[in-house]
Design an enzyme around this catalytic site. Structure first.
Site, mmCIF file in Angstrom:
data_model
loop_
_atom_site.group_PDB
_atom_site.id
_atom_site.type_symbol
_atom_site.label_atom_id
_atom_site.label_comp_id
_atom_site.label_asym_id
_atom_site.label_seq_id
_atom_site.Cartn_x
_atom_site.Cartn_y
_atom_site.Cartn_z
ATOM 1 C CD GLU A 1 12.011 1.968 4.960
ATOM 2 O OE1 GLU A 1 12.800 2.938 5.014
ATOM 3 O OE2 GLU A 1 12.306 0.825 5.335
ATOM 4 C CE LYS B 1 13.835 -4.037 11.493
ATOM 5 N NZ LYS B 1 12.815 -3.370 10.655
ATOM 6 N NE ARG C 1 16.918 10.804 2.911
ATOM 7 C CZ ARG C 1 16.784 9.672 3.578
ATOM 8 N NH1 ARG C 1 16.787 9.674 4.892
ATOM 9 N NH2 ARG C 1 16.638 8.525 2.950
ATOM 10 N NE ARG D 1 18.406 5.452 -5.814
ATOM 11 C CZ ARG D 1 18.481 5.616 -4.493
ATOM 12 N NH1 ARG D 1 19.659 5.508 -3.879
ATOM 13 N NH2 ARG D 1 17.401 5.870 -3.791
ATOM 14 C CG HIS E 1 20.106 -2.282 3.627
ATOM 15 N ND1 HIS E 1 18.846 -2.811 3.785
ATOM 16 C CD2 HIS E 1 20.947 -3.082 4.323
ATOM 17 C CE1 HIS E 1 18.922 -3.872 4.570
ATOM 18 N NE2 HIS E 1 20.184 -4.067 4.902
ATOM 19 C CD GLU F 1 9.933 -4.010 13.208
ATOM 20 O OE1 GLU F 1 10.414 -4.470 12.160
ATOM 21 O OE2 GLU F 1 9.679 -2.813 13.362
HETATM 22 C C1 MV4 Z 1 12.703 -5.713 8.138
HETATM 23 C C2 MV4 Z 1 12.821 -6.838 7.299
HETATM 24 C C3 MV4 Z 1 12.117 -7.968 7.654
HETATM 25 N N1 MV4 Z 1 11.363 -7.979 8.775
HETATM 26 N N2 MV4 Z 1 11.952 -5.774 9.246
HETATM 27 C C4 MV4 Z 1 15.607 -2.806 5.655
HETATM 28 C C5 MV4 Z 1 15.530 -1.318 5.649
HETATM 29 C C6 MV4 Z 1 14.951 -0.942 6.959
HETATM 30 N N3 MV4 Z 1 14.220 0.275 6.916
HETATM 31 C C7 MV4 Z 1 14.072 -2.098 7.281
HETATM 32 N N4 MV4 Z 1 14.590 -3.225 6.548
HETATM 33 C C8 MV4 Z 1 14.074 -4.451 6.743
HETATM 34 N N5 MV4 Z 1 13.320 -4.570 7.861
HETATM 35 C C9 MV4 Z 1 11.301 -6.895 9.549
HETATM 36 N N6 MV4 Z 1 10.571 -6.914 10.656
HETATM 37 C C10 MV4 Z 1 13.615 -6.747 6.153
HETATM 38 C C11 MV4 Z 1 14.253 -5.547 5.883
HETATM 39 C C12 MV4 Z 1 15.038 -5.584 4.689
HETATM 40 C C13 MV4 Z 1 14.612 -4.942 3.531
HETATM 41 C C14 MV4 Z 1 13.439 -4.224 3.497
HETATM 42 C C15 MV4 Z 1 13.023 -3.593 2.344
HETATM 43 C C16 MV4 Z 1 13.796 -3.676 1.211
HETATM 44 C C17 MV4 Z 1 14.982 -4.369 1.221
HETATM 45 C C18 MV4 Z 1 15.406 -5.009 2.378
HETATM 46 C C19 MV4 Z 1 16.603 -5.715 2.369
HETATM 47 C C20 MV4 Z 1 17.006 -6.333 3.517
HETATM 48 C C21 MV4 Z 1 16.228 -6.260 4.675
#
Ligand code: MV4
Length: 445
Positions: free
Chosen positions: A274, A157, A291, A338, A234, A199
């Site tokens: 989150e 990330k 926000r 939405r 997203h 991560e």
């Molecule tokens: C992740 C993940 C899986 N593992 N982190 C997407 C938004 C951002 N704030 C973090 N996200 C993700 N992080 C780890 N370690 C999967 C996502 C993710 C996701 C998370 C929540 C809702 C929808 C998603 C769609 C794709 C990826």
């Protein structure tokens, strides 16, 4: 309290802020671009200033013009809404230097939470649960060593990313060095910050977020969680409160650790923490949004608390007295759909003239809208037209009310994603509360 607030946004959130200001007896200034001269937020506010052409970089992101508009109209505060300048620490700092109150956290808090590596470090220091992971990676070899320690699959990330931008999944050691190089150069290009971190990757997580509010008097309030797992690329599509998988004990525990962390960092505005939830129901901190969020109304309906009004009160320096955490009485269940101007199957944006517009109503139905019949939806901005929010004593009642509200909603002249929402609310997994971040891609209708 402020006498006049400039609203540095458009669409439904500009309307939402005008309503909160009216309730508080505050005058409002709208800003708009050339193509938004007839937009509802312009009509609705007490005054309006054109700040530039359609291109958002020259209007809604045009900092000198916006500051000038605030000075000319005698505004004493700026509400940034969401998107646009809402998480821009330099803008917040400039407002302060110009004697304008930025309705949001301090620039320092925005910088801390805006850098995902610093946010992770702060979260760790204050006891928020984290997935196994790293700080900034030095090079490809460092990435390989750390990934081996964490165990594959991992996710790379960008520190400057967030909201799903700048992420890449790595499934084995053969890909990690190249992935590090690509992620670093993409992060530099996209966020002007090459830092990346690792991560442990969670395969099909749920997205759960906690609403918080700080006043400048050492109080942190938590208002329960929202479930936002129904997303596509997203972009959240449907949100709800409370989460169908949260228990009162878990909520109380989460509220307590988050309150502690935000008291320690001295957070002073509205914010959202989150979390990801894995298959076992464990929650892990991902990022903090500093926000007001699109989906804030579902929390308002189950708590009875006006979040925007209290965000403004806190910015004006008032000490707040609100229920929080364990003492919060949650009433029933709320859903938000939405409504976007887009093809419901291909998701291609569909701007144009709205020829007919009849929003739904009745008990337990709220519509936060940024358009009207006769308005031409410009193609320069986010395609969200309105949000339908329903409230019921139970989740089943909120769903039933949403189905009726969507069937009533008439929007003519353009395509909308209402048929997608209707299909989602008939899907057995969604009705049972078993949503995942992959439900929408699997849906056929
Ligand atoms: C992740 C993940 C899986 N593992 N982190 C997407 C938004 C951002 N704030 C973090 N996200 C993700 N992080 C780890 N370690 C999967 C996502 C993710 C996701 C998370 C929540 C809702 C929808 C998603 C769609 C794709 C990826």
């Amino acid at each position: 309290m402020f006498g006049k607030i400039l609203i540095a946004n458009r669409g439904e959130i500009a309307m939402r802020v005008v309503r909160a200001c009216r309730t508080l007896g505050i005058r409002t200034v709208a800003i708009h671009s050339d193509v938004d001269a007839a937009a509802p937020h312009v009509r609705f506010a007490d005054e309006a200033v054109c700040v530039g052409p359609a291109d958002p970089r020259r209007s809604y992101l045009n900092i000198p013009q916006i500051i000038a508009a605030a000075e000319i109209t005698g505004a004493d505060a700026v509400h940034p809404g969401y998107g646009f300048l809402s998480e821009n620490a330099e803008f917040a700092e400039l407002c302060r230097r110009c004697g304008l109150t930025f309705i949001g956290p301090t620039p320092e808090a925005m910088r801390l939470w805006g850098d995902k590596v610093r946010a992770r470090e702060a979260a760790k220091r204050f006891g928020l649960p984290l997935l196994p992971g790293t700080t900034v990676l030095r090079d490809g070899e460092d990435a390989a060593e750390q990934a081996a320690r964490i165990g594959y699959p991992v996710i790379l990330k960008a520190a400057g990313g967030g909201g799903g931008r700048g992420m890449r999944v790595v499934r084995d050691d053969s890909e990690i060095r190249r992935a590090f190089e690509t992620a670093t150069s993409e992060a530099q290009a996209g966020f002007k910050n090459p830092d990346v971190y690792l991560e442990k990757f969670v395969e099909e997580p749920r997205h759960i977020e906690l609403q918080v509010l700080g006043d400048g008097h050492g109080h942190i309030f938590t208002f329960g969680e929202r479930e936002c797992s129904l997303q596509r690329r997203h972009q959240k599509i449907i949100e709800e409160a409370p989460s169908p998988v949260m228990t009162p004990e878990k909520r109380a525990e989460l509220s307590e650790v988050c309150t502690h962390a935000l008291v320690e960092t001295g957070y002073t505005s509205l914010g959202t923490l989150e979390f990801l939830m894995d298959e076992r129901g464990n929650l892990y901190f991902m990022e903090m949004n500093t926000r007001v969020q699109v989906e804030h109304p579902v929390t308002e309906l189950v708590t009875g608390i006006d979040l925007v009004e209290n965000q403004i009160r806190a910015a004006a320096g008032q000490a707040l007295s609100l229920p929080s955490g364990r003492a919060l009485g949650l009433r029933g269940h709320a859903l938000e759909c939405r409504i976007n101007a887009e093809d419901p199957r291909t998701f291609v944006p569909w701007p144009g003239l709205i020829t007919e517009y009849l929003p739904p109503g009745g008990g337990g139905v709220r519509v936060d809208s940024g358009v009207y019949g006769g308005f031409r939806v410009p193609n320069n901005y986010d395609p969200m037209l309105a949000k339908v929010i329903t409230h019921g004593a139970t989740r089943a009642e909120a769903i039933a009310r949403m189905r009726c509200a969507l069937d009533e909603f008439v929007i003519g002249g353009i395509r909308t994603n209402i048929p997608l929402h209707q299909a989602l609310l008939r899907d057995p997994d969604v009705v049972a509360g078993k949503m995942s971040t992959r439900t929408i891609e699997r849906l056929r209708f």
